[in-house]
Motif scaffolding. Structure first.
Motif, PDB file in Angstrom:
ATOM      1  N   GLY A 198       0.771  -1.235   0.000  1.00 17.67           N
ATOM      2  CA  GLY A 198       0.000   0.000   0.000  1.00 17.67           C
ATOM      3  C   GLY A 198       0.801   1.284   0.000  1.00 17.67           C
ATOM      4  N   LEU A 199       2.073   1.210  -0.368  1.00 17.29           N
ATOM      5  CA  LEU A 199       2.898   2.423  -0.444  1.00 17.29           C
ATOM      6  C   LEU A 199       3.055   2.854  -1.895  1.00 17.29           C
ATOM      7  N   GLY A 223       6.248   5.602   9.947  1.00 18.71           N
ATOM      8  CA  GLY A 223       5.237   4.574   9.715  1.00 18.71           C
ATOM      9  C   GLY A 223       5.542   3.751   8.473  1.00 18.71           C
ATOM     10  N   ASP A 224       5.955   4.446   7.398  1.00 21.95           N
ATOM     11  CA  ASP A 224       6.302   3.738   6.160  1.00 21.95           C
ATOM     12  C   ASP A 224       7.545   2.870   6.349  1.00 21.95           C
ATOM     13  N   ARG A 225       8.500   3.402   7.107  1.00 25.25           N
ATOM     14  CA  ARG A 225       9.701   2.610   7.382  1.00 25.25           C
ATOM     15  C   ARG A 225       9.352   1.331   8.141  1.00 25.25           C
ATOM     16  N   SER A 259       8.905  -4.783   7.926  1.00 26.37           N
ATOM     17  CA  SER A 259       8.236  -6.072   8.147  1.00 26.37           C
ATOM     18  C   SER A 259       8.381  -6.986   6.931  1.00 26.37           C
ATOM     19  N   HIS A 260       8.848  -6.438   5.808  1.00 24.09           N
ATOM     20  CA  HIS A 260       8.991  -7.234   4.585  1.00 24.09           C
ATOM     21  C   HIS A 260      10.413  -7.240   4.035  1.00 24.09           C
TER      22      HIS A 260
END
Length: 356
Positions: free
Chosen positions: A24-25, A54-56, A61-62
């Motif tokens: 979702g980025l 938040g994006d970091r 997580s991936h």
């Protein structure tokens, strides 16, 4: 998307765009991320200060960011730096930075990169082969050597840029073919370090099928062949690979390579006090007659356990003269880092010996 964490340093820009889209980025986040890692050579997520926290967190997580651990660094009087890096699984590899000052063009900063932990080829004069083969390096581990050296040197010189790459460190690059070619694409990327294809060279002990495949897959990258002897009976002892791909097959592959790429091959010849003879030079001249190439003479590095001694400079000069008289292009390698054991595998053996 599966839950497998992907190694960030081995990702292409397209892979990062796909991952960002799946979580979702926006696309521009992937481009920013690629530049932080591959161009700015950052070693932590916190350094990526134009990507929101938040994006970091979502990316972490991936994507896995694991910089190599600098176990030891040695600096030579001539400016050469040798690094011993520890990998995530505890294995260690070496790489070397060599600086060459130029008067009429930009300075050259060459990194000698490893492609395997240890080596299965077992060349008689090589410290790496004495330790045997452990495993292939990943794309991220290959690229990571260049990124981490860039990061460390930029702490002293913010404008530092690697200009050349030679895949001549630990391991046989053509036995880790796919990962090496992917690493080359990342190092060449315009949004990364942007190192020219023609400024990268792969060295091989003579993996014949891969030489021909390389000519077709990436004709821009340079090729160096560790020749070292012009007769099979001698080369069999120096380079066990020769028993599988003898000189006749190797030279046929080299001819095919130059026909496809129109690029000359560098033939590396390590000279010892034993083999720097006129007869050896004459045999080499006969072998290379008609081949588009250049001979690079290398005085063998003194490595404990090999029993080989360096040749006298006059012997090297006479050897080169025989080749020149036969019309063979030849030069002697400018030696770097002799005072810090810069030969491949020496620092790793020394460090592991201290641990015992």
């Amino acid at each position: 998307m599966n839950n497998m964490v992907i190694d960030l340093r081995g990702c292409s820009e397209d892979e990062l765009i796909r991952i960002c889209q799946e979580i979702g980025l926006k696309r521009f986040r992937a481009i920013q991320l690629f530049q932080w890692v591959q161009q700015k050579a950052v070693r932590t997520w916190d350094e990526m200060n134009n990507i929101g926290k938040g994006d970091r967190q979502a990316l972490r997580s991936h994507l896995h960011l694991y910089p190599l651990e600098r176990v030891r660094e040695q600096r030579s009087e001539d400016g050469t730096r040798k690094y011993l890096f520890r990998l995530e699984d505890g294995e260690t590899i070496e790489c070397v930075l060599m600086d060459y000052a130029r008067t009429s063009s930009r300075d050259r900063h060459t990194v000698c990169v490893s492609t395997q932990v240890g080596c299965a080829v077992g060349c008689a004069f090589c410290a790496t082969g004495l330790e045997g083969f452990r495993r292939n390096l990943t794309v991220a581990e290959i690229v990571g050597q260049v990124l981490d050296i860039t990061h460390f040197v930029r702490q002293e010189d913010p404008e530092f840029q690697v200009t050349n790459i030679v895949f001549m460190g630990m391991g046989e690059p053509l036995l880790n073919y796919d990962q090496v070619l992917q690493a080359i694409l990342l190092l060449n990327h315009g949004q990364g370090l942007n190192i020219g294809m023609r400024r990268m060279t792969i060295s091989t002990s003579g993996v014949v099928p891969r030489i021909i495949q390389l000519a077709k897959d990436n004709p821009q990258v340079g090729l160096a062949v560790s020749l070292h002897a012009a007769q099979d009976k001698v080369r069999n002892d120096l380079i066990p690979m020769n028993r599988r791909y003898p000189l006749a097959q190797l030279m046929e592959a080299c001819q095919e390579y130059t026909q496809i790429t129109h690029r000359r091959i560098t033939f590396e010849v390590a000279l010892t006090a034993e083999n720097a003879k006129r007869e050896e030079a004459q045999a080499l001249a006969r072998l290379l007659r008609g081949q588009l190439g250049h001979v690079n003479l290398i005085p063998v590095n003194p490595v404990a356990g090999t029993g080989m001694e360096r040749p006298d400079p006059e012997l090297m000069r006479r050897f080169a003269q025989v080749l020149e008289d036969a019309g063979i292009s030849v030069s002697s390698r400018e030696e770097r880092g002799v005072d810090i054991d810069a030969a491949c595998g020496q620092l790793r053996r020394q460090w592991e010996g201290e641990l015992k």
